[in-house]
Design a protein around this motif. Structure first.
Motif, mmCIF file in Angstrom:
data_model
loop_
_atom_site.group_PDB
_atom_site.id
_atom_site.type_symbol
_atom_site.label_atom_id
_atom_site.label_comp_id
_atom_site.label_asym_id
_atom_site.label_seq_id
_atom_site.Cartn_x
_atom_site.Cartn_y
_atom_site.Cartn_z
ATOM 1 N N SER A 156 -36.220 29.181 -6.906
ATOM 2 C CA SER A 156 -37.514 29.614 -6.374
ATOM 3 C C SER A 156 -37.484 29.920 -4.888
ATOM 4 C CB SER A 156 -38.574 28.540 -6.639
ATOM 5 O OG SER A 156 -38.199 27.312 -6.025
ATOM 6 N N GLY A 157 -36.508 29.404 -4.154
ATOM 7 C CA GLY A 157 -36.480 29.591 -2.713
ATOM 8 C C GLY A 157 -35.898 30.933 -2.313
ATOM 9 N N LEU A 158 -36.593 31.638 -1.438
ATOM 10 C CA LEU A 158 -36.137 32.934 -0.937
ATOM 11 C C LEU A 158 -36.258 32.939 0.584
ATOM 12 C CD1 LEU A 158 -37.764 35.396 -3.509
ATOM 13 C CD2 LEU A 158 -35.323 34.920 -3.239
ATOM 14 N N SER A 159 -35.130 32.778 1.263
ATOM 15 C CA SER A 159 -35.090 32.807 2.717
ATOM 16 C C SER A 159 -34.763 34.228 3.143
ATOM 17 C CB SER A 159 -34.025 31.824 3.229
ATOM 18 O OG SER A 159 -33.851 31.956 4.624
ATOM 19 N N MET A 160 -35.794 34.972 3.503
ATOM 20 C CA MET A 160 -35.598 36.386 3.846
ATOM 21 C C MET A 160 -36.771 36.852 4.688
ATOM 22 S SD MET A 160 -36.234 38.043 0.045
ATOM 23 C CE MET A 160 -37.919 38.267 -0.635
ATOM 24 N N GLY A 161 -36.454 37.769 5.603
ATOM 25 C CA GLY A 161 -37.476 38.275 6.507
ATOM 26 C C GLY A 161 -37.325 37.677 7.890
ATOM 27 N N MET A 162 -37.277 38.565 8.896
ATOM 28 C CA MET A 162 -37.170 38.141 10.292
ATOM 29 C C MET A 162 -38.271 38.826 11.096
ATOM 30 S SD MET A 162 -33.005 37.804 10.730
ATOM 31 C CE MET A 162 -32.621 39.505 10.324
ATOM 32 N N SER A 163 -38.125 38.836 12.409
ATOM 33 C CA SER A 163 -39.225 39.294 13.261
ATOM 34 C C SER A 163 -39.735 40.674 12.882
ATOM 35 C CB SER A 163 -38.778 39.300 14.731
ATOM 36 O OG SER A 163 -38.603 37.987 15.211
ATOM 37 N N ALA A 164 -38.831 41.597 12.536
ATOM 38 C CA ALA A 164 -39.230 42.984 12.313
ATOM 39 C C ALA A 164 -39.724 43.264 10.904
ATOM 40 C CB ALA A 164 -38.057 43.911 12.630
ATOM 41 N N ASP A 165 -39.466 42.361 9.957
ATOM 42 C CA ASP A 165 -39.748 42.711 8.558
ATOM 43 C C ASP A 165 -40.292 41.565 7.719
ATOM 44 O OD1 ASP A 165 -37.495 41.119 8.180
ATOM 45 O OD2 ASP A 165 -36.148 42.794 7.781
ATOM 46 N N PHE A 166 -40.791 40.501 8.365
ATOM 47 C CA PHE A 166 -41.177 39.337 7.573
ATOM 48 C C PHE A 166 -42.383 39.606 6.664
ATOM 49 C CE2 PHE A 166 -43.602 38.630 11.522
ATOM 50 C CZ PHE A 166 -44.858 38.276 11.046
ATOM 51 N N GLU A 167 -43.243 40.524 7.052
ATOM 52 C CA GLU A 167 -44.392 40.824 6.183
ATOM 53 C C GLU A 167 -43.940 41.523 4.903
ATOM 54 O OE1 GLU A 167 -47.766 41.373 9.646
ATOM 55 O OE2 GLU A 167 -45.818 42.379 9.731
ATOM 56 N N THR A 168 -42.975 42.420 5.013
ATOM 57 C CA THR A 168 -42.395 43.038 3.813
ATOM 58 C C THR A 168 -41.732 41.976 2.944
ATOM 59 O OG1 THR A 168 -42.008 45.096 5.011
ATOM 60 C CG2 THR A 168 -40.751 44.771 2.989
ATOM 61 N N ALA A 169 -41.026 41.053 3.569
ATOM 62 C CA ALA A 169 -40.377 39.985 2.817
ATOM 63 C C ALA A 169 -41.392 39.127 2.069
ATOM 64 C CB ALA A 169 -39.543 39.118 3.760
ATOM 65 N N ILE A 170 -42.500 38.834 2.706
ATOM 66 C CA ILE A 170 -43.541 38.040 2.040
ATOM 67 C C ILE A 170 -44.092 38.792 0.836
ATOM 68 C CG2 ILE A 170 -45.875 37.092 2.335
ATOM 69 C CD1 ILE A 170 -45.011 36.400 5.240
ATOM 70 N N ALA A 171 -44.282 40.086 0.991
ATOM 71 C CA ALA A 171 -44.755 40.891 -0.139
ATOM 72 C C ALA A 171 -43.783 40.845 -1.305
ATOM 73 C CB ALA A 171 -44.984 42.340 0.301
ATOM 74 N N GLU A 172 -42.499 40.642 -1.007
ATOM 75 C CA GLU A 172 -41.463 40.605 -2.045
ATOM 76 C C GLU A 172 -41.120 39.183 -2.490
ATOM 77 O OE1 GLU A 172 -40.451 43.059 -3.735
ATOM 78 O OE2 GLU A 172 -41.427 44.623 -2.535
ATOM 79 N N GLY A 173 -41.878 38.198 -1.995
ATOM 80 C CA GLY A 173 -41.731 36.854 -2.516
ATOM 81 C C GLY A 173 -41.075 35.834 -1.620
ATOM 82 N N ALA A 174 -40.837 36.140 -0.358
ATOM 83 C CA ALA A 174 -40.191 35.187 0.541
ATOM 84 C C ALA A 174 -40.930 33.859 0.560
ATOM 85 C CB ALA A 174 -40.114 35.753 1.961
ATOM 86 N N THR A 175 -40.170 32.784 0.523
ATOM 87 C CA THR A 175 -40.743 31.446 0.709
ATOM 88 C C THR A 175 -40.463 30.906 2.104
ATOM 89 O OG1 THR A 175 -38.751 30.401 -0.201
ATOM 90 C CG2 THR A 175 -40.542 30.898 -1.743
ATOM 91 N N HIS A 176 -39.439 31.451 2.766
ATOM 92 C CA HIS A 176 -39.083 31.061 4.120
ATOM 93 C C HIS A 176 -38.812 32.336 4.927
ATOM 94 C CE1 HIS A 176 -38.138 27.513 1.724
ATOM 95 N NE2 HIS A 176 -38.113 26.790 2.833
ATOM 96 N N VAL A 177 -39.463 32.468 6.080
ATOM 97 C CA VAL A 177 -39.187 33.586 6.977
ATOM 98 C C VAL A 177 -38.653 33.026 8.285
ATOM 99 C CG1 VAL A 177 -40.845 35.170 5.916
ATOM 100 C CG2 VAL A 177 -41.591 33.690 7.799
#
Length: 220
Positions: free
Chosen positions: A183-204
């Protein structure tokens, strides 16, 4: 410091994705940041931080954790096997498990110490030769080995190529994690964390957008 703005943007991205508030953990990446900036974030209630270098974290965090013992510290950079023991003893989560030899070393140290930090398998979704991470085609096997070793397996992590649309990489990571029951998805940094959240990120993992530009010199 833009911490409040980042928190608001995370809440808005959660809502836009139909996800409950608080479903995304913000890891404030404090590597190489001056002490006053990190302490300002601590004073604002930030309690999850990410570091890339074991030796830097060893120098910085014991004193801060004495003042703020509830802090959770995440290792988000590549980890050398000879620093595995120090990492297990210091970090609550290790996001860069990218090879079987490191997984085996972490398992031995965990057994010897009784400590069990969360583990994220890093997937090199762009198959970039200069970047750490297991190749996507080999990720399932590494995840299975981590399970067999008894590691505290939390999920998967990726860093998309700098010049690429990050969304397909986030989708690939999500598919890998889902296929393996993680279930854990560590993805998304300063420039793209909102896109990562849309794709299911649990940790940015957000650094410069919170703290500002950091010095480029790596600590010795």
């Amino acid at each position: 410091m833009a911490l409040d703005d980042i928190r608001a943007r995370i809440r808005a991205a959660e809502a836009a994705a139909g996800r409950p508030p608080g479903s995304v953990t913000l890891i404030a990446v404090s590597k190489l940041q001056p002490a006053d900036r990190v302490e300002a974030a601590l004073d604002q209630g930030q309690r999850v931080f990410g570091e890339n270098y074991v030796q830097e974290a060893q120098r910085k965090w014991p004193a801060w954790r004495a003042r703020w013992p509830e802090v959770a510290l995440h290792m988000i950079g590549p980890l050398q096997s000879n620093k595995a023991r120090a990492a297990v003893e210091l970090f609550d989560a290790i996001h860069g498990v990218d090879r079987a030899s490191l997984a085996r070393r972490l398992a031995r140290v965990a057994q010897e110490t009784g400590l069990a930090p969360q583990v994220f398998v890093q997937v090199n979704t762009g198959a970039e030769p200069q970047k750490a991470g297991v190749l996507p085609a080999e990720a399932d096997a590494l995840i299975q080995e981590c399970r067999q070793l008894g590691l505290n397996l939390a999920g998967c992590m990726c860093i998309p190529p700098d010049d690429a649309d990050p969304r397909p990489h986030f989708q690939l990571l999500r598919e890998t994690a889902t296929r393996n029951g993680l279930s854990g998805l560590s993805m998304g940094m300063s420039a793209d964390f909102e896109t990562a959240i849309a794709e299911g990120a649990t940790h940015v993992r957000v650094g410069s957008a919170i703290f500002g530009a950091r010095p480029t010199e790596r600590p010795g």
